[in-house]
Design a protein around this motif. Structure first.
Motif, PDB file in Angstrom:
ATOM      1  N   SER A  94       1.144  -1.237   0.070  1.00  0.00           N
ATOM      2  CA  SER A  94      -0.024   0.446   0.107  1.00  0.00           C
ATOM      3  C   SER A  94       0.754   1.416  -0.244  1.00  0.00           C
ATOM      4  CB  SER A  94      -1.181  -0.058   1.229  1.00  0.00           C
ATOM      5  OG  SER A  94      -1.497  -1.329   1.384  1.00  0.00           O
ATOM      6  N   GLU A  95       0.420   2.467  -0.973  1.00  0.00           N
ATOM      7  CA  GLU A  95       1.016   3.514  -0.862  1.00  0.00           C
ATOM      8  C   GLU A  95      -0.010   4.680  -1.298  1.00  0.00           C
ATOM      9  OE1 GLU A  95       4.357   5.566  -0.248  1.00  0.00           O
ATOM     10  OE2 GLU A  95       4.423   3.618  -0.618  1.00  0.00           O
ATOM     11  N   ALA A  96      -0.027   5.661   0.593  1.00  0.00           N
ATOM     12  CA  ALA A  96      -0.647   7.072  -0.407  1.00  0.00           C
ATOM     13  C   ALA A  96       0.276   7.814  -0.909  1.00  0.00           C
ATOM     14  CB  ALA A  96      -0.795   7.385   2.089  1.00  0.00           C
ATOM     15  N   CYS A  97      -1.272   8.384  -1.698  1.00  0.00           N
ATOM     16  CA  CYS A  97      -0.462   8.887  -2.902  1.00  0.00           C
ATOM     17  C   CYS A  97      -0.685  10.530  -2.907  1.00  0.00           C
ATOM     18  CB  CYS A  97      -0.551   8.782  -4.446  1.00  0.00           C
ATOM     19  SG  CYS A  97       0.496   7.107  -4.882  1.00  0.00           S
ATOM     20  N   PRO A  98      -0.972  11.375  -1.584  1.00  0.00           N
ATOM     21  CA  PRO A  98      -1.568  12.837  -1.301  1.00  0.00           C
ATOM     22  C   PRO A  98      -1.859  13.725  -2.848  1.00  0.00           C
ATOM     23  CG  PRO A  98       0.369  13.039  -0.063  1.00  0.00           C
ATOM     24  CD  PRO A  98       0.058  11.540   0.047  1.00  0.00           C
ATOM     25  N   ARG A  99      -0.518  13.862  -3.164  1.00  0.00           N
ATOM     26  CA  ARG A  99      -0.842  14.303  -4.629  1.00  0.00           C
ATOM     27  C   ARG A  99      -1.032  14.745  -6.144  1.00  0.00           C
ATOM     28  NH1 ARG A  99       6.076  14.352  -5.783  1.00  0.00           N
ATOM     29  NH2 ARG A  99       5.019  16.197  -7.048  1.00  0.00           N
ATOM     30  N   PHE A 100      -1.623  13.246  -5.842  1.00  0.00           N
ATOM     31  CA  PHE A 100      -2.629  12.934  -7.554  1.00  0.00           C
ATOM     32  C   PHE A 100      -3.860  13.520  -7.418  1.00  0.00           C
ATOM     33  CE2 PHE A 100      -0.681   8.679  -8.077  1.00  0.00           C
ATOM     34  CZ  PHE A 100       0.459   9.382  -8.216  1.00  0.00           C
ATOM     35  N   VAL A 101      -4.950  14.043  -6.195  1.00  0.00           N
ATOM     36  CA  VAL A 101      -5.528  14.509  -6.040  1.00  0.00           C
ATOM     37  C   VAL A 101      -6.022  15.812  -6.178  1.00  0.00           C
ATOM     38  CG1 VAL A 101      -7.972  15.223  -4.656  1.00  0.00           C
ATOM     39  CG2 VAL A 101      -7.488  12.799  -4.553  1.00  0.00           C
ATOM     40  N   PRO A 102      -4.474  16.389  -5.883  1.00  0.00           N
ATOM     41  CA  PRO A 102      -4.920  18.520  -6.779  1.00  0.00           C
ATOM     42  C   PRO A 102      -4.668  18.249  -7.879  1.00  0.00           C
ATOM     43  CG  PRO A 102      -3.877  17.872  -4.006  1.00  0.00           C
ATOM     44  CD  PRO A 102      -4.290  16.297  -5.039  1.00  0.00           C
ATOM     45  N   LEU A 103      -3.732  17.489  -8.791  1.00  0.00           N
ATOM     46  CA  LEU A 103      -4.008  16.845  -9.935  1.00  0.00           C
ATOM     47  C   LEU A 103      -5.478  17.292 -10.582  1.00  0.00           C
ATOM     48  CD1 LEU A 103      -0.426  15.041 -10.745  1.00  0.00           C
ATOM     49  CD2 LEU A 103      -0.528  17.769 -10.379  1.00  0.00           C
ATOM     50  N   VAL A 104      -5.371  15.724 -10.993  1.00  0.00           N
ATOM     51  CA  VAL A 104      -6.910  16.078 -10.902  1.00  0.00           C
ATOM     52  C   VAL A 104      -7.899  16.776 -10.672  1.00  0.00           C
ATOM     53  CG1 VAL A 104      -8.819  14.492 -11.263  1.00  0.00           C
ATOM     54  CG2 VAL A 104      -6.397  13.166 -10.951  1.00  0.00           C
ATOM     55  N   GLU A 105      -8.602  17.464  -9.340  1.00  0.00           N
ATOM     56  CA  GLU A 105      -9.002  18.915  -9.949  1.00  0.00           C
ATOM     57  C   GLU A 105      -8.901  20.123 -10.424  1.00  0.00           C
ATOM     58  OE1 GLU A 105     -12.037  18.776  -7.673  1.00  0.00           O
ATOM     59  OE2 GLU A 105     -11.849  16.462  -7.425  1.00  0.00           O
TER      60      GLU A 105
ATOM     61  N   HIS B 268     -10.371   8.956  -8.364  1.00  0.00           N
ATOM     62  CA  HIS B 268      -9.938  10.206  -8.860  1.00  0.00           C
ATOM     63  C   HIS B 268      -8.461   9.922 -10.099  1.00  0.00           C
ATOM     64  CE1 HIS B 268     -11.160  13.198  -6.332  1.00  0.00           C
ATOM     65  NE2 HIS B 268     -11.251  14.129  -6.649  1.00  0.00           N
ATOM     66  N   TYR B 269      -7.896   8.662  -8.895  1.00  0.00           N
ATOM     67  CA  TYR B 269      -6.685   8.128 -10.008  1.00  0.00           C
ATOM     68  C   TYR B 269      -7.153   7.755 -11.056  1.00  0.00           C
ATOM     69  CZ  TYR B 269      -4.661   8.478  -4.900  1.00  0.00           C
ATOM     70  OH  TYR B 269      -3.682   9.138  -4.659  1.00  0.00           O
ATOM     71  N   PRO B 270      -8.175   7.259 -12.410  1.00  0.00           N
ATOM     72  CA  PRO B 270      -8.228   7.036 -13.523  1.00  0.00           C
ATOM     73  C   PRO B 270      -8.368   7.942 -14.147  1.00  0.00           C
ATOM     74  CG  PRO B 270     -10.098   5.297 -12.392  1.00  0.00           C
ATOM     75  CD  PRO B 270      -9.060   6.886 -10.951  1.00  0.00           C
ATOM     76  N   PHE B 271      -7.966   8.699 -13.755  1.00  0.00           N
ATOM     77  CA  PHE B 271      -7.958  10.045 -14.517  1.00  0.00           C
ATOM     78  C   PHE B 271      -6.138   9.853 -15.145  1.00  0.00           C
ATOM     79  CE2 PHE B 271     -11.602  11.960 -12.667  1.00  0.00           C
ATOM     80  CZ  PHE B 271     -12.485  12.407 -13.535  1.00  0.00           C
ATOM     81  N   LEU B 272      -5.320  10.055 -14.425  1.00  0.00           N
ATOM     82  CA  LEU B 272      -4.033   9.288 -14.338  1.00  0.00           C
ATOM     83  C   LEU B 272      -3.977   8.271 -15.040  1.00  0.00           C
ATOM     84  CD1 LEU B 272      -2.975  11.395 -10.907  1.00  0.00           C
ATOM     85  CD2 LEU B 272      -3.364  12.305 -13.582  1.00  0.00           C
ATOM     86  N   THR B 273      -4.507   7.677 -15.508  1.00  0.00           N
ATOM     87  CA  THR B 273      -3.943   5.924 -15.873  1.00  0.00           C
ATOM     88  C   THR B 273      -3.193   6.069 -16.693  1.00  0.00           C
ATOM     89  OG1 THR B 273      -6.419   5.084 -15.728  1.00  0.00           O
ATOM     90  CG2 THR B 273      -4.891   4.178 -16.857  1.00  0.00           C
ATOM     91  N   GLU B 274      -2.741   6.590 -18.059  1.00  0.00           N
ATOM     92  CA  GLU B 274      -1.451   6.672 -18.474  1.00  0.00           C
ATOM     93  C   GLU B 274      -0.645   7.231 -18.295  1.00  0.00           C
ATOM     94  OE1 GLU B 274      -2.122   9.048 -22.405  1.00  0.00           O
ATOM     95  OE2 GLU B 274      -4.052   8.691 -22.313  1.00  0.00           O
ATOM     96  N   THR B 275      -0.302   8.146 -17.153  1.00  0.00           N
ATOM     97  CA  THR B 275       0.801   8.424 -16.525  1.00  0.00           C
ATOM     98  C   THR B 275       0.885   6.796 -16.065  1.00  0.00           C
ATOM     99  OG1 THR B 275       0.335  10.780 -16.460  1.00  0.00           O
ATOM    100  CG2 THR B 275       2.288   9.739 -15.394  1.00  0.00           C
ATOM    101  N   ILE B 276       0.281   6.955 -15.376  1.00  0.00           N
ATOM    102  CA  ILE B 276       0.487   6.285 -13.760  1.00  0.00           C
ATOM    103  C   ILE B 276       1.209   4.479 -14.974  1.00  0.00           C
ATOM    104  CG2 ILE B 276      -0.019   4.356 -12.414  1.00  0.00           C
ATOM    105  CD1 ILE B 276      -2.364   6.873 -11.630  1.00  0.00           C
ATOM    106  N   SER B 277       0.296   4.049 -15.603  1.00  0.00           N
ATOM    107  CA  SER B 277       0.708   3.031 -16.140  1.00  0.00           C
ATOM    108  C   SER B 277       2.394   3.178 -17.031  1.00  0.00           C
ATOM    109  CB  SER B 277      -0.209   2.463 -17.612  1.00  0.00           C
ATOM    110  OG  SER B 277      -0.163   1.465 -18.694  1.00  0.00           O
TER     111      SER B 277
END
Length: 269
Positions: A140-151, A185-194
């Motif tokens: 498990s890993e917390a990624c608190p910086r992802f949601v502000p990017l998506v919003e 929120h994270y599926p909005f970043l799917t391309e980059t995460i992949s």
């Protein structure tokens, strides 16, 4: 009057669930609420998240929904059982559907979970995964910086890549073959995460699994919408309507009618 499915989230993340519901259940009307004024939920206390979730449910109840979907992993972990105890209609979250998909797809038995601080701290995914498969290894890993990017609508940029790389790069050392996007929120970043995780890691969004669970529950209750009429969806947010409408239009591929919300005193007690 057609009873809608009510979907709530801390912001735009739940649109990933709404989109999948529209695809799988095109006859169903959706009333969506994004709490954009108070996002992100991740760093907040459980007590605060429960209060926010109660307030949103109280607002959505006026639309006489036949089901409530808590499309926020943090709110699911903190408030799912609380809301279930307060309303008489089905209430589902997004954690168990995602866990089931991961167990079904993993070959190595090592599953990664990324989410907000609140979701990861709650260990809700760990518990859900191990309840299904006690021998599973969970990273498990917390990624608190992802949601502000998506919003902000920042889905693909150099900043996005560097943020994802710095947050997830170290996970490449584990034998995981499956990674749960434990925040809607994270599926909005799917391309980059992949791109960062590589082709050997399957990304799991709980949106499609959640839509299937919605369908199964409504079908069992005989509550699926009938007829050929096209539903008119409603979208509400508590913050800036401009950016919310822009992201909603981009994600759903259609213009929406958006209504801002004025908070009222909750009646759920």
């Amino acid at each position: 009057m057609q009873q809608p499915i009510a979907i709530l989230d801390s912001g735009v993340g739940g649109l990933t669930v709404a989109k999948e519901v529209m695809r799988q259940l095109p006859r169903e009307k959706i009333v969506y609420f994004g709490d954009t004024a108070r996002t992100p939920y991740g760093p907040r206390s459980s007590e605060e998240i429960i209060r926010f979730t109660r307030e949103i449910v109280d607002y959505l109840i006026q639309f006489n929904p036949k089901m409530i979907v808590i499309a926020c992993n943090t709110a699911t972990a903190a408030g799912l059982e609380d809301i279930r105890s307060r309303v008489e209609i089905p209430v589902i979250g997004v954690i168990n559907p995602g866990a089931r998909a991961a167990i079904r797809l993993t070959v190595t038995g090592c599953v990664g979970v990324i989410g907000t601080e609140g979701t990861i701290k709650s260990k809700a995914y760990d518990q859900a995964l191990k309840a299904l498969s006690p021998e599973i290894t969970v990273i498990s890993e917390a990624c608190p910086r992802f949601v502000p990017l998506v919003e902000k609508g920042n889905f693909r940029s150099r900043e996005t890549y560097e943020t994802v790389q710095s947050s997830l790069g170290h996970l490449q050392g584990y034998p995981m073959d499956t990674l749960i996007l434990g925040c809607t929120h994270y599926p909005f970043l799917t391309e980059t995460i992949s791109e960062v995780m590589g082709q050997g890691v399957t990304l799991i969004s709980s949106a499609d699994e959640t839509a299937r669970e919605i369908s199964a529950i409504l079908d069992k209750k005989g509550s699926l919408s009938q007829g050929d009429s096209i539903p008119v969806h409603q979208f509400f947010c508590s913050g800036d309507t401009r950016i919310f409408q822009l992201i909603t239009h981009q994600w759903l591929g259609k213009q929406i009618q958006l209504s801002p919300v004025v908070w009222q005193i909750p009646t759920i007690v």
